[in-house]
Write a protein that holds these residues in place. Structure first.
Motif, PDB file in Angstrom:
ATOM      1  N   ALA A  18       0.822  -1.207   0.000  1.00  0.00           N
ATOM      2  CA  ALA A  18       0.000   0.000   0.000  1.00  0.00           C
ATOM      3  C   ALA A  18       0.857   1.259   0.000  1.00  0.00           C
ATOM      4  O   ALA A  18       0.464   2.284  -0.563  1.00  0.00           O
ATOM      5  CB  ALA A  18      -0.942  -0.008   1.197  1.00  0.00           C
ATOM      6  N   LEU A  19       2.035   1.189   0.610  1.00  0.00           N
ATOM      7  CA  LEU A  19       2.910   2.357   0.677  1.00  0.00           C
ATOM      8  C   LEU A  19       3.809   2.517  -0.543  1.00  0.00           C
ATOM      9  O   LEU A  19       4.202   3.635  -0.883  1.00  0.00           O
ATOM     10  CB  LEU A  19       3.784   2.279   1.936  1.00  0.00           C
ATOM     11  CG  LEU A  19       3.039   2.340   3.263  1.00  0.00           C
ATOM     12  CD1 LEU A  19       4.007   2.100   4.414  1.00  0.00           C
ATOM     13  CD2 LEU A  19       2.293   3.652   3.425  1.00  0.00           C
ATOM     14  N   LYS A  27      -4.964  -1.555  -6.838  1.00  0.00           N
ATOM     15  CA  LYS A  27      -6.295  -1.996  -7.260  1.00  0.00           C
ATOM     16  C   LYS A  27      -6.210  -3.322  -8.018  1.00  0.00           C
ATOM     17  O   LYS A  27      -7.010  -4.231  -7.780  1.00  0.00           O
ATOM     18  CB  LYS A  27      -6.959  -0.919  -8.117  1.00  0.00           C
ATOM     19  CG  LYS A  27      -8.413  -1.213  -8.442  1.00  0.00           C
ATOM     20  CD  LYS A  27      -9.057  -0.011  -9.121  1.00  0.00           C
ATOM     21  CE  LYS A  27     -10.537  -0.241  -9.359  1.00  0.00           C
ATOM     22  NZ  LYS A  27     -11.174   0.939  -9.976  1.00  0.00           N
ATOM     23  N   VAL A  28      -5.246  -3.459  -8.908  1.00  0.00           N
ATOM     24  CA  VAL A  28      -5.083  -4.713  -9.656  1.00  0.00           C
ATOM     25  C   VAL A  28      -4.761  -5.858  -8.703  1.00  0.00           C
ATOM     26  O   VAL A  28      -5.325  -6.948  -8.820  1.00  0.00           O
ATOM     27  CB  VAL A  28      -4.010  -4.563 -10.762  1.00  0.00           C
ATOM     28  CG1 VAL A  28      -3.638  -5.911 -11.359  1.00  0.00           C
ATOM     29  CG2 VAL A  28      -4.509  -3.612 -11.842  1.00  0.00           C
ATOM     30  N   PHE A  29      -3.880  -5.632  -7.740  1.00  0.00           N
ATOM     31  CA  PHE A  29      -3.540  -6.655  -6.752  1.00  0.00           C
ATOM     32  C   PHE A  29      -4.797  -7.093  -5.991  1.00  0.00           C
ATOM     33  O   PHE A  29      -5.035  -8.289  -5.801  1.00  0.00           O
ATOM     34  CB  PHE A  29      -2.489  -6.117  -5.777  1.00  0.00           C
ATOM     35  CG  PHE A  29      -2.028  -7.125  -4.763  1.00  0.00           C
ATOM     36  CD1 PHE A  29      -0.964  -7.961  -5.037  1.00  0.00           C
ATOM     37  CD2 PHE A  29      -2.666  -7.238  -3.534  1.00  0.00           C
ATOM     38  CE1 PHE A  29      -0.527  -8.901  -4.093  1.00  0.00           C
ATOM     39  CE2 PHE A  29      -2.245  -8.163  -2.593  1.00  0.00           C
ATOM     40  CZ  PHE A  29      -1.177  -8.999  -2.872  1.00  0.00           C
ATOM     41  N   ALA A  30      -5.598  -6.131  -5.563  1.00  0.00           N
ATOM     42  CA  ALA A  30      -6.817  -6.442  -4.812  1.00  0.00           C
ATOM     43  C   ALA A  30      -7.792  -7.259  -5.654  1.00  0.00           C
ATOM     44  O   ALA A  30      -8.385  -8.224  -5.166  1.00  0.00           O
ATOM     45  CB  ALA A  30      -7.477  -5.157  -4.332  1.00  0.00           C
ATOM     46  N   VAL A  31      -7.949  -6.904  -6.912  1.00  0.00           N
ATOM     47  CA  VAL A  31      -8.847  -7.654  -7.795  1.00  0.00           C
ATOM     48  C   VAL A  31      -8.327  -9.069  -8.014  1.00  0.00           C
ATOM     49  O   VAL A  31      -9.094 -10.040  -7.950  1.00  0.00           O
ATOM     50  CB  VAL A  31      -9.046  -6.912  -9.141  1.00  0.00           C
ATOM     51  CG1 VAL A  31      -9.725  -7.794 -10.169  1.00  0.00           C
ATOM     52  CG2 VAL A  31      -9.843  -5.635  -8.921  1.00  0.00           C
ATOM     53  N   LEU A  32      -7.029  -9.206  -8.271  1.00  0.00           N
ATOM     54  CA  LEU A  32      -6.456 -10.548  -8.441  1.00  0.00           C
ATOM     55  C   LEU A  32      -6.666 -11.386  -7.184  1.00  0.00           C
ATOM     56  O   LEU A  32      -7.060 -12.551  -7.272  1.00  0.00           O
ATOM     57  CB  LEU A  32      -4.963 -10.459  -8.765  1.00  0.00           C
ATOM     58  CG  LEU A  32      -4.595 -10.012 -10.172  1.00  0.00           C
ATOM     59  CD1 LEU A  32      -3.095  -9.758 -10.270  1.00  0.00           C
ATOM     60  CD2 LEU A  32      -5.034 -11.042 -11.203  1.00  0.00           C
ATOM     61  N   ALA A  33      -6.433 -10.806  -6.017  1.00  0.00           N
ATOM     62  CA  ALA A  33      -6.538 -11.552  -4.763  1.00  0.00           C
ATOM     63  C   ALA A  33      -7.976 -11.910  -4.417  1.00  0.00           C
ATOM     64  O   ALA A  33      -8.272 -13.048  -4.054  1.00  0.00           O
ATOM     65  CB  ALA A  33      -5.911 -10.742  -3.623  1.00  0.00           C
ATOM     66  N   ALA A  34      -8.879 -10.949  -4.526  1.00  0.00           N
ATOM     67  CA  ALA A  34     -10.251 -11.166  -4.064  1.00  0.00           C
ATOM     68  C   ALA A  34     -11.143 -11.856  -5.082  1.00  0.00           C
ATOM     69  O   ALA A  34     -12.000 -12.647  -4.718  1.00  0.00           O
ATOM     70  CB  ALA A  34     -10.882  -9.831  -3.663  1.00  0.00           C
TER      71      ALA A  34
END
Length: 91
Positions: A18-19, A27-34
């Motif tokens: 995040a930092l 955002k891409v990381f969050a979509v891939l993960a979730a």
């Protein structure tokens, strides 16, 4: 199976990511993960699919994925179909 709550799927983002990552990469990381990661933490949506769900262009997706790879947040395996044409990447 992605984590779920009474408000739907969610992703936990490491503080260092995040930092250090760009907003698009986060955002891409969050979509891939979730949304896309299986129980082995592997995902293989196309770049076009990621662009559609995030609202980013494919070029922005490419930059975000490069940022995540540079930070060590994910590995990218380029895959090919049997005929040699490009397939979706494995993340």
């Amino acid at each position: 199976m992605p984590p779920k709550s009474d408000i739907g799927q969610f992703a936990i983002i490491p503080l260092w990511l995040a930092l250090d990552a760009t907003p698009a990469a986060i955002k891409v990381f969050a979509v891939l993960a979730a949304k896309y990661a299986n129980q082995d933490d592997l995902a293989w949506p196309s770049r076009t699919t990621l662009a559609g769900i995030t609202g980013f262009s494919v070029d922005t997706i490419d930059r975000a994925l490069a940022n995540l790879r540079e930070l060590g947040a994910l590995e990218i395996t380029h895959r090919k179909n049997e005929d040699g044409s490009a397939s979706s990447n494995l993340y």
